[in-house]
Design a protein around this motif. Sequence first.
Motif, PDB file in Angstrom:
ATOM      1  N   GLU A  32       0.831  -1.204   0.000  1.00  0.00           N
ATOM      2  CA  GLU A  32       0.000   0.000   0.000  1.00  0.00           C
ATOM      3  C   GLU A  32       0.867   1.255   0.000  1.00  0.00           C
ATOM      4  O   GLU A  32       0.600   2.222  -0.723  1.00  0.00           O
ATOM      5  CB  GLU A  32      -0.917  -0.010   1.219  1.00  0.00           C
TER       6      GLU A  32
ATOM      7  N   ASP B  42      -7.398   1.660  -3.714  1.00  0.00           N
ATOM      8  CA  ASP B  42      -8.299   2.455  -2.874  1.00  0.00           C
ATOM      9  C   ASP B  42      -9.271   1.560  -2.109  1.00  0.00           C
ATOM     10  O   ASP B  42      -9.561   1.802  -0.934  1.00  0.00           O
ATOM     11  CB  ASP B  42      -9.071   3.453  -3.734  1.00  0.00           C
ATOM     12  N   ALA B  43      -9.804   0.518  -2.770  1.00  0.00           N
ATOM     13  CA  ALA B  43     -10.751  -0.381  -2.112  1.00  0.00           C
ATOM     14  C   ALA B  43     -10.079  -1.138  -0.972  1.00  0.00           C
ATOM     15  O   ALA B  43     -10.655  -1.300   0.113  1.00  0.00           O
ATOM     16  CB  ALA B  43     -11.345  -1.364  -3.130  1.00  0.00           C
TER      17      ALA B  43
ATOM     18  N   LYS C 267      -7.422  -0.182   0.709  1.00  0.00           N
ATOM     19  CA  LYS C 267      -7.103   0.768   1.783  1.00  0.00           C
ATOM     20  C   LYS C 267      -8.355   1.095   2.601  1.00  0.00           C
ATOM     21  O   LYS C 267      -8.316   1.160   3.834  1.00  0.00           O
ATOM     22  CB  LYS C 267      -6.524   2.054   1.175  1.00  0.00           C
ATOM     23  N   GLN C 268      -9.493   1.284   1.919  1.00  0.00           N
ATOM     24  CA  GLN C 268     -10.746   1.555   2.618  1.00  0.00           C
ATOM     25  C   GLN C 268     -11.146   0.370   3.484  1.00  0.00           C
ATOM     26  O   GLN C 268     -11.609   0.533   4.614  1.00  0.00           O
ATOM     27  CB  GLN C 268     -11.846   1.862   1.603  1.00  0.00           C
TER      28      GLN C 268
ATOM     29  N   SER D 188      -8.925   0.309   6.593  1.00  0.00           N
ATOM     30  CA  SER D 188      -9.312   1.363   7.538  1.00  0.00           C
ATOM     31  C   SER D 188     -10.630   1.037   8.220  1.00  0.00           C
ATOM     32  O   SER D 188     -10.787   1.224   9.427  1.00  0.00           O
ATOM     33  CB  SER D 188      -9.412   2.709   6.814  1.00  0.00           C
ATOM     34  N   ALA D 189     -11.597   0.523   7.432  1.00  0.00           N
ATOM     35  CA  ALA D 189     -12.899   0.202   8.009  1.00  0.00           C
ATOM     36  C   ALA D 189     -12.788  -0.933   9.020  1.00  0.00           C
ATOM     37  O   ALA D 189     -13.413  -0.905  10.074  1.00  0.00           O
ATOM     38  CB  ALA D 189     -13.881  -0.174   6.895  1.00  0.00           C
TER      39      ALA D 189
ATOM     40  N   MET E   7     -19.954   3.110   6.992  1.00  0.00           N
ATOM     41  CA  MET E   7     -19.852   3.173   5.537  1.00  0.00           C
ATOM     42  C   MET E   7     -20.960   4.002   4.910  1.00  0.00           C
ATOM     43  O   MET E   7     -21.079   4.062   3.682  1.00  0.00           O
ATOM     44  CB  MET E   7     -19.855   1.753   4.953  1.00  0.00           C
TER      45      MET E   7
END
Length: 408
Positions: free
Chosen positions: A188, A276-277, A279-280, A283-284, A365
């Motif tokens: 990442e 991006d997916a 990383k999201q 984080s989530a 979300m």
Amino acid sequence: FPPGLVEMTMAALQDVDEELPLQTFYRFGGVLFDQVDERRKALFYFEYPDLVLQVHGRCDEDDVEGRQELVERLGRMKERVRAVAQVFTGLARRGLEPKAQVEFAAYDAEAAAAAARPKVHASFATRMNSATMQSVTQQVHAAGCEWTTDHTQTEAWFEEWSRKAEEAEFLLVLFTPEYKNLFSEALEREADKIRQIHERNGTPVYIFEPVHIPGLNAPPDTNGLPACEHTGCALHKCAVGQTRHLPNHKPAEIGANLRERVPTMGAFHAWVKFCDAKKQARSAAAGAGAVAAAATPQQPQPAGTAQPLASAAVAAPPQAPVGIDDGGTGRGTMPPAPAAPASTAGTPSSAVSLVELVQLIKTMMAIEQPMAPAVNEAVGALGLTCDGMSLKEKANAVAEELGLMERA
């Protein structure tokens, strides 16, 4: 040339300059150099009908003393060659006189840099197929480029990796199944750096994406489908239909594009969307764990007090059963189940119900949908995997391990 002339010239010049202790000789010439000061060297070569003598050194345009030093070094070479030339009859010894005219030439640093081998820096999963990696590096070298990704892994590895990325003429992402399955925090960070350099400097980015075989080497949450490039679509479910063919790059394509200096290769936007997916999702997942831990403090209970493992069966409304997408084998819906059996001693004293977890995911979300679609969308967005099994199979396996009567 007369027999023996070249050999005698080599012997006469091998120690002409004490500051140039290293020599490399060829069939019709040689080079004297110092590995510490690469700018200082002397060379000679026979190019019929001439013998060329050169000395190299760092010297500015208006540096008279520096130019005089070059002339003196060249003079010592001419003196030795003149002694050799006297042995052979019939040679015209023009240009070897002490005051004969010499030529000065400037070393063009920009032209030399342009002629240097372009540097290629790459990001890849450490566990990728070794045969594929070997083929890629061979193609990079065959294209006349320098592979700069090899370095010692230390605590400061990312600083070294970033420095080489900044200096590279081409950035390469090996978007392999291993890369997608093992997208670590290190990958990442490298992805963020590549995107930063590309946006700032316009450095070409090649996305090398070999063939994915569903059920064999494709990531388990993709069913072998390529990532969609549209910003409004789910990662592997394009709303407007499949817009690009299944990836099937060959290492030879990297070499061909490097030789032609092609400015782009592969699905760059799909790779960006994938990063991006992931990383999201990371984080989530981290945020959900922190919030859940804060929302469910441990409550002291008397020994032997029974606690429910989950309250979803009691709290879930019958008219909205929770659905789980089992990864392409059919969508299974879960009807409200009876309350789970009471725990024994050692069971955690508090648990989050499935309803509470769903509400937490919806809040984090910003999903404004009924409960079942919210779970399915959250699972897809988070990119959750279950050790190669569908969510339903994984839930049953966990229930069996815990000795629960209830299943998924």
